[in-house]
Design an enzyme around this catalytic site. Structure first.
Site, PDB file in Angstrom:
ATOM      1  N   LYS A   1     -14.109 -40.752 -52.361  1.00 41.82           N
ATOM      2  CA  LYS A   1     -13.018 -41.261 -53.749  1.00 41.82           C
ATOM      3  C   LYS A   1     -13.400 -42.527 -54.309  1.00 41.82           C
ATOM      4  O   LYS A   1     -13.595 -42.493 -54.817  1.00 41.82           O
ATOM      5  CB  LYS A   1     -11.036 -41.841 -52.943  1.00 41.82           C
TER       6      LYS A   1
ATOM      7  N   ASP B   1     -18.210 -32.310 -66.644  1.00 36.15           N
ATOM      8  CA  ASP B   1     -17.339 -31.762 -65.730  1.00 36.15           C
ATOM      9  C   ASP B   1     -17.352 -32.583 -64.469  1.00 36.15           C
ATOM     10  O   ASP B   1     -17.865 -31.621 -63.883  1.00 36.15           O
ATOM     11  CB  ASP B   1     -17.167 -30.117 -65.956  1.00 36.15           C
TER      12      ASP B   1
ATOM     13  N   HIS C   1      -8.286 -55.661 -56.237  1.00 40.28           N
ATOM     14  CA  HIS C   1      -7.016 -55.268 -56.947  1.00 40.28           C
ATOM     15  C   HIS C   1      -6.323 -56.130 -56.942  1.00 40.28           C
ATOM     16  O   HIS C   1      -5.180 -56.014 -58.734  1.00 40.28           O
ATOM     17  CB  HIS C   1      -6.542 -54.170 -56.059  1.00 40.28           C
TER      18      HIS C   1
ATOM     19  N   GLU D   1      -9.275 -46.763 -63.678  1.00 38.48           N
ATOM     20  CA  GLU D   1      -8.979 -47.674 -62.321  1.00 38.48           C
ATOM     21  C   GLU D   1      -9.460 -48.757 -62.478  1.00 38.48           C
ATOM     22  O   GLU D   1     -10.947 -49.399 -62.863  1.00 38.48           O
ATOM     23  CB  GLU D   1      -9.424 -47.069 -60.981  1.00 38.48           C
TER      24      GLU D   1
HETATM   25  C1  MEV Z   1     -10.108 -47.628 -54.766  1.00 39.61           C
HETATM   26  O1  MEV Z   1      -9.711 -47.096 -56.000  1.00 39.61           O
HETATM   27  C2  MEV Z   1     -11.086 -46.898 -53.690  1.00 39.61           C
HETATM   28  C3  MEV Z   1     -11.051 -47.627 -51.743  1.00 39.61           C
HETATM   29  O2  MEV Z   1      -9.923 -47.041 -51.433  1.00 39.61           O
HETATM   30  C4  MEV Z   1     -12.604 -46.760 -51.606  1.00 39.61           C
HETATM   31  C5  MEV Z   1     -12.548 -47.160 -49.999  1.00 39.61           C
HETATM   32  O3  MEV Z   1     -11.404 -46.867 -49.216  1.00 39.61           O
HETATM   33  O4  MEV Z   1     -13.642 -47.151 -49.859  1.00 39.61           O
HETATM   34  C6  MEV Z   1     -10.940 -48.873 -51.802  1.00 39.61           C
END
Ligand code: MEV
Length: 437
Positions: A280, A296, A393, A86
């Site tokens: 995430k 892992d 992004h 990413e």
């Molecule tokens: C993107 O990889 C991760 C985010 O969506 C995490 C979040 O929303 O806190 C930006």
């Protein structure tokens, strides 16, 4: 596209034969074989190390091996090696590291290192009989596993607790030996599983030979023996803190930012939809460091997601608060990782990653992983409550699109300038390039 047919004995084919089979079965271009080959390492010794990691290899799948410098953890500067697909993750970590290095850095405390595993079995005798004789069984279990635990005991580890659990609510005659382990610098999966499988053999023969049981009680049926990736007592807490006024140059803006940040973290603790995405963002950092160090990451994630649900509802793992003008942002998370054995000691780049980290102990690596998680969480939430996530992004998205065209450095720079305040998409970039070629 043609579908591949069922094939028997695929694993026995050579790499060349496997590729040829795939090309024929899927009607692919012959150049696919050369393309796959060009990702192989010219150093045969190194390539064979990679080959041994898995089965049916056709080639190597490359990902960037990056580094984020300036991580100040418990007063020590570190550079974090990171592997991720990413594009914005490394930049986010590096930014967070630099920001907090000027504000006391990351603080970390290991809360525990206990790992768990279970022997799952059926027994059709009276529960009281087994409970009464359990101390005797325990002695035999520990005795018969001594050759396996000897080395671990020399390093200060071993089996720390064995509990017998009768769980008829799961299955009518179902029991568990719930076992706790200390595995020192190893992740300990092999050690734990070997001990548990030996427990299964010992339990079966002990029951068969024990005169205290009736004939019908002597039958123990082992269902399975396996470590648990849920390790809530192998846990670490990391945090950053500073006066609210130090969060931004403008005092008023700092307070607004801090309030919004705390609210965003609070929402993730209460709302499942937000919690999943929030967590995430934490794993963006943890996984990148776990992969780089050969750990892992599926095990880490499975355990941490279960921990995030420990109160019956899935919740955000980090916590933020404002108290007396002080901002504090923390993460408490279970992490069962190792620094000896496994892929960490085999993968040539995982070994370099460990060198970059200064050959940490398992406890130190736990803290670094949690720091990476808190850092990526910080950057994500900060962006969300200020500029929005798309700004960063889109920059990365544009870089990815540009690298799919053959462009000089100057052309790329000009395109970046042009798209600074414009919508980025593949077709828009294509249109721009055709007009500015
Ligand atoms: C993107 O990889 C991760 C985010 O969506 C995490 C979040 O929303 O806190 C930006």
């Amino acid at each position: 596209m043609t579908e591949p047919k069922f094939i028997r004995g695929f694993s026995k084919l050579s790499r060349f034969q496997k590729v040829q089979w795939l090309i024929e079965a899927l009607n692919l271009d012959q150049s696919t074989a050369d393309f796959l080959k060009c990702f192989e390492l010219s150093d045969h010794e190194l390539q064979s190390v990679i080959d041994d990691l898995s089965e049916n290899q056709l080639s190597n799948f490359h990902l960037p091996f990056s580094v984020a410098p300036n991580f100040l953890v418990n007063g020590q500067f570190l550079a974090f090696p990171l592997v991720t697909e990413e594009s914005s993750v490394v930049a986010a970590l590096a930014k967070a590291a630099g920001f907090w290095a000027g504000r006391g850095g990351f603080h970390a405390k290991v809360i525990g290192t206990e790992k768990k595993g279970q022997l799952h079995f059926n027994w059709n005798g009276t529960p009281e009989n087994l409970t009464r004789l359990f101390p005797q069984l325990k002695e035999q279990l520990l005795g018969e596993v001594a050759s396996l635990t000897e080395n671990m005991a020399k390093r200060g580890g071993g089996i720390t607790l064995i509990e017998l659990k009768h769980l008829p609510e799961v299955l009518p005659n179902y029991y568990q030996l719930d076992v706790a382990f200390e595995t020192c610098d190893a992740m300990g999966a092999n050690f734990i599983n070997s001990c548990l499988e030996q427990f299964g053999r010992t339990l079966k023969s002990w029951a068969r030979q024990n005169e205290a049981f009736h004939d019908e009680e002597r039958h123990v049926e082992i269902i399975m023996a396996i470590l648990s990736n849920y390790a809530p007592n192998s846990r670490v807490k990391v945090w950053v803190e500073c006066p609210v006024s130090e969060l931004e140059t403008d005092r008023h803006q700092a307070r607004i930012f801090a309030d919004k940040f705390v609210q965003a973290v609070h929402i993730a603790r209460r709302d499942v939809s937000r919690a999943v995405t929030h967590n995430k963002g934490i794993f963006n950092g943890i996984d990148a460091l776990a992969i780089a160090t050969g750990n892992d990451f599926r095990a880490i994630e499975a355990g941490a997601h279960a921990y995030a649900s420990r109160k019956g509802v899935y919740s955000g793992l980090s916590y933020a608060e404002l108290s007396g003008g002080q901002f504090c942002f923390s993460l408490e998370i279970p992490l069962a990782v190792g620094v000896v054995g496994g892929v960490t000691s085999i993968h040539p780049l995982a070994k370099v990653a460990m060198k970059i980290l200064g050959e940490p102990s398992a406890k130190e690596l736990m803290t670094y992983l949690a720091v990476a998680g808190l850092a990526s969480n910080w950057s994500a939430v900060k962006a969300l409550v200020t500029t929005g996530i798309q700004q960063g992004h889109m920059k990365m998205h544009l870089s990815n699109i540009l690298s799919s065209f053959q462009l000089s450095g100057e052309q790329k720079q000009a395109a970046r300038l042009y798209f600074q305040d414009r919508e980025v998409s593949f077709s828009e970039v294509q249109k721009y390039l055709s007009e500015h070629a």
